[in-house]
Scaffold this active site. Structure first.
Site, PDB file in Angstrom:
ATOM      1  N   GLY A  15      19.514  32.921  75.960  1.00 47.95           N
ATOM      2  CA  GLY A  15      19.855  33.794  74.832  1.00 47.95           C
ATOM      3  C   GLY A  15      19.332  35.210  74.898  1.00 47.95           C
ATOM      4  CB  ILE A  22      15.703  36.421  68.325  1.00 51.18           C
ATOM      5  CG1 ILE A  22      16.045  37.304  67.107  1.00 51.18           C
ATOM      6  CG2 ILE A  22      14.675  35.367  67.948  1.00 51.18           C
ATOM      7  CD1 ILE A  22      16.686  36.553  65.945  1.00 51.18           C
ATOM      8  CE1 TYR A 159      25.186  34.527  60.329  1.00 52.07           C
ATOM      9  CE2 TYR A 159      25.090  32.295  59.462  1.00 52.07           C
ATOM     10  CZ  TYR A 159      24.709  33.233  60.391  1.00 52.07           C
ATOM     11  OH  TYR A 159      23.855  32.869  61.403  1.00 52.07           O
ATOM     12  CE  LYS A 166      22.852  30.528  63.795  1.00 54.92           C
ATOM     13  NZ  LYS A 166      22.429  30.420  65.204  1.00 54.92           N
ATOM     14  CG  LEU A 198      25.117  42.555  71.614  1.00 57.40           C
ATOM     15  CD1 LEU A 198      25.265  44.070  71.598  1.00 57.40           C
ATOM     16  CD2 LEU A 198      24.988  42.057  73.068  1.00 57.40           C
TER      17      LEU A 198
END
Ligand code: NAD
Length: 259
Positions: A15, A22, A159, A166, A198
């Site tokens: 990632g 993150i 979202y 999620k 990003l």
């Protein structure tokens, strides 16, 4: 936490796209706690140019291509790691994707393709990578950490399908923790407050989310990449040896507010 907490530990990070990711904040924090054996993956040649120098700056052992929709690349990553390392202490999953058109307007309008793509990359990849990593993690009582967001639980405008992904991701954390617990492997998530990255830039109106979080969160500010990194280091360390299947909020307290 002490500087040697991760001495002799080995970790695989999915990632990192750039220095704002993150996942990079997490790797930096774990490196500061003494980890010297990192493996990184990158999704596509364009990102390799950004990921490789970052990985080299902390002397990573491996920098490997891995698009999580490509089983051959996943197999190759774990073949390489399995040949060189006797186990893994942590696996960081900080991967998510949804089509831009699915991160605005009505959730109702999500296409089948858009829905499946978001769920495959953002959720199924955790299951797939955890299964591949399980024997290596079991060899060292390792742990898996993924990244979630409050949109899993409550409606956050724009979202949309990512909130649904999620929610599935957080449920997957619990089922994976149950499956892997008997082997001594822990699985957790951090639900992070909004951070400019990003991926975040793909959500329409993201700047407004930062503003609202800052205004409403008990700490009256947004969280930093480093704060998420430190919490991740804790969850992947022996200090969190009794914690699994959990979702830890690192959001300046935003989630506790009702109004
Ligand atoms: P980022 O863009 O830096 O990272 C997202 C990563 O996903 C990138 O490295 C990208 O290469 C990777 N990715 C996308 N499609 C992929 C594929 N097919 N195969 C392999 N990798 C792929 O953004 P970030 O904000 O650091 O995101 C990391 C995680 O944190 C994501 O799960 C995101 O949802 C989550 N998160 C972000 C925020 C935020 O506000 N930035 C808040 C909470 C949770």
């Amino acid at each position: 936490m002490d500087g040697g907490l991760f001495e002799g530990k080995r970790g695989l990070v999915f990632g990192v796209a750039n220095d704002r990711s993150i996942a990079w904040g997490i790797a930096r924090a774990i490196h500061a706690h003494g980890c010297r054996d990192f493996a990184f993956t990158f999704a596509g040649e364009i990102l390799e140019k950004r990921v490789r120098p970052l990985a080299e700056s902390i002397d990573a052992r491996f920098v490997l291509p891995c698009d999580v929709t490509d089983d051959a690349q996943i197999d190759a990553v774990f073949r390489t790691i399995g040949e060189q390392w006797d186990g893994l202490d942590f696996l960081i999953h900080a991967v998510a994707f949804a089509n831009r058109e699915d991160l605005e307007g009505r959730f109702l309008d999500t296409s089948r393709d858009g829905f499946l793509r978001a769920l495959e990359i953002s959720c199924y990849s955790l299951v797939n990578l955890s299964r591949h990593a399980a024997p290596l993690l079991a060899a060292r009582n390792g742990s898996v950490l993924t990244l979630s967001y409050y949109g899993a639980e409550k409606v956050v405008p724009n979202y949309n399908v990512m909130g649904v992904a999620k929610a599935a991701l957080e449920a997957s954390v619990r089922y994976l923790a149950s499956d892997l617990g008997p082997e001594g492997v822990r699985v957790n998530a951090i639900s992070a407050g909004p951070i400019k990255t990003l991926a975040a830039a793909g959500v329409r109106g993201f700047r407004g989310m930062l503003g609202i979080a800052e205004e409403k969160a008990p700490l009256r500010r947004n969280v930093t990449q480093d704060e998420v990194g430190q919490a991740a280091a804790f969850l992947c360390s022996n200090h969190a040896a009794g914690i699994t299947g959990d979702v830890l909020y690192v959001d300046a307290g935003y989630n506790i507010m009702g109004m």
